[in-house]
Design a protein around this motif. Sequence first.
Motif, short mmCIF file in Angstrom:
data_model
loop_
_atom_site.label_atom_id
_atom_site.label_comp_id
_atom_site.label_asym_id
_atom_site.label_seq_id
_atom_site.Cartn_x
_atom_site.Cartn_y
_atom_site.Cartn_z
N LEU A 1 2.29 1.76 2.75
CA LEU A 1 2.26 2.79 1.87
C LEU A 1 3.18 2.90 0.52
N VAL A 2 4.06 1.82 0.81
CA VAL A 2 5.18 1.24 -0.13
C VAL A 2 4.80 1.32 -1.36
N SER A 3 3.68 0.28 -1.56
CA SER A 3 2.93 -0.04 -2.80
C SER A 3 2.58 1.16 -3.80
N GLU A 4 1.73 2.17 -2.97
CA GLU A 4 1.31 3.30 -3.66
C GLU A 4 2.46 4.12 -4.22
N LYS A 5 3.40 4.15 -3.20
CA LYS A 5 4.66 5.03 -3.61
C LYS A 5 5.29 4.45 -4.89
N LEU A 6 5.44 3.07 -4.81
CA LEU A 6 5.96 2.68 -5.87
C LEU A 6 5.22 2.56 -7.17
N LYS A 7 3.96 2.56 -7.09
CA LYS A 7 2.99 2.62 -8.27
C LYS A 7 3.24 3.91 -9.04
N ILE A 8 3.47 5.17 -8.15
CA ILE A 8 3.75 6.57 -8.57
C ILE A 8 4.98 6.60 -9.36
N LEU A 9 6.14 5.91 -8.70
CA LEU A 9 7.43 6.05 -9.29
C LEU A 9 7.42 5.24 -10.56
N LEU A 10 6.84 4.17 -10.63
CA LEU A 10 6.79 3.53 -11.88
C LEU A 10 5.98 4.19 -12.78
N TRP A 11 4.98 4.77 -12.58
CA TRP A 11 4.20 5.59 -13.55
C TRP A 11 5.12 6.84 -14.25
N ALA A 12 5.85 7.45 -13.02
CA ALA A 12 6.74 8.52 -13.47
C ALA A 12 7.83 7.92 -14.75
N VAL A 13 8.09 6.69 -14.56
CA VAL A 13 9.18 6.13 -15.44
C VAL A 13 8.56 5.77 -17.02
N THR A 14 7.40 5.03 -16.73
CA THR A 14 6.75 4.35 -17.94
C THR A 14 5.65 5.04 -18.40
N GLY A 15 4.97 5.89 -17.53
CA GLY A 15 3.65 6.43 -17.89
C GLY A 15 2.38 5.49 -17.87
N GLU A 16 2.61 4.35 -17.23
CA GLU A 16 1.66 3.26 -17.05
C GLU A 16 0.94 3.51 -15.85
N ASN A 17 -0.38 3.55 -15.89
CA ASN A 17 -1.04 3.49 -14.65
C ASN A 17 -1.43 2.30 -13.98
N LEU A 18 -0.52 1.82 -12.94
CA LEU A 18 -0.68 0.69 -12.33
C LEU A 18 -1.75 0.56 -11.30
#
Length: 479
Positions: free
Chosen positions: A315-332
């Motif tokens: 689940l790390v990748s899913e968590k990381l995508k959410i974290l990066l969205w919170a910072v950048t606003g980009e939907n990975l």
Amino acid sequence: MYVCPKPIQFVGISMFQRYVLTEECDCRVVITSEECDEEIAVYAKQNSNVVAIMAQDSDFVIYNAAKYYLSALHLDLNDMTTKVYSSTELAKLNNLDPQWLPVIATLLGNDYLSRDSLRSFHLRITNWKRAGYPRHHLLIPAVAKVVNEKLKLAMSVDEMSIILSKEVFGKSANNERQLAIKNALKSFFLLNTPSESKKNKIDEYSDKLLKAMMKHPNFNPMSEQVLVHSCVEHSNAFEDLTSQFKPSVLVYKSINSRFMGILRKHQQQIPGKNWIDEYAVYSEHSVKQGNKVIVSFPPFDFDLLKLTESDDTTLVSEKLKILLWAVTGENLFDDQSYQSEMERAFLRVNPKFFICSLVLYYLYRCEKILDLAEIDLFVTMFVILDSESNLVTNEIRARPNYNAVHLATVFNRGVQTIGRVASVLGTILPSFSSAHHNFFDGVLFQKIFVGEIKVDKSIESDRAKTTRAAIFDFMNFKA
């Protein structure tokens, strides 16, 4: 018992202390999103097995909630002795029943009634003719006399507040002042804590989510404010508002909005959950008038409870995508591969500097506050702190460079802001990536900023060069 080394001074229960208490000492740690004094006192009053409260706050003498109130300030760990503060003895000094102490505290000034608002009353009952305020040795007996003459223990808080409002304010008494007295009395009589029926109004999913998050040592109390209440407060009162930067609450407004959206994703369709009152201190609004902030909901679906509870590495990748969205606003999540290019660039950074790198990326790429030269100042500090023979000294410059102070303030507020997002995702970043001493030293940053410390990058260690290159590769990545 764990004792923190002397150079490290903690304020309150830090993440490190919570980790030691919960994980190493197997202790229960309770975290509150608001003032903890009343909750501690109510717990002590409701649980007969509580022997004492150890703290350093005069409110606990007023509450008289536990058999003993012990001084944390005077605790001697060598012989395990300390001072005891007695509500009974305090009341005896003024020939009072200890039950009157909440009323005395109300009339002396508190969070609800400022001393300034009570000044005329204090001058009148003490016959004080000098400048300033009456001395306590005169004021406390005078207040006690008023209480003994005007009130009875059998009275309700409502009855007391009506009588006291007239006694204190006279002709200028009004509903607002009466309510302030009533709220102060309720606070000191421990009547302000929410009832069980009120507590149960939280939806079942949010309740489970909160309980899951509270199990993690990095739990942030603002999460409860977002989930349960309709307002948050940013403690930025000590920022220098003459800085060339906006107040940090405005700098990180986008991240805060997305942080709220992550927490409230399951409430997205509920009316009123798409905004929140945000209280902060800066020129445009203050603690008196909240700013309505729109909640930014993630454009993808996820189960936050599952992510918070699980340590599953898949689940790390899913968590990381959410974290990066919170910072950048980009939907990975639009990237169909297991791991996006941005994730790979981020994961090449030294884990010590995960959160730091996200802060720098946001300030450079999203807010455009920093340039690459300023990024280099921070990276140089990281590299030095990461080296075995670092150049940190305790020698403080007589006149600090305030541009450096402002830059450091914005950076450190970013660490708090992004750390808050990471805290709701369970196990995602190593705990040491939030350890302040790993990545920031104010004295060192000052010296790097003004050029007192310079680093020859050509002779840096391979580890330093790798750290530097990975961070700059991430900075140069365009989402």
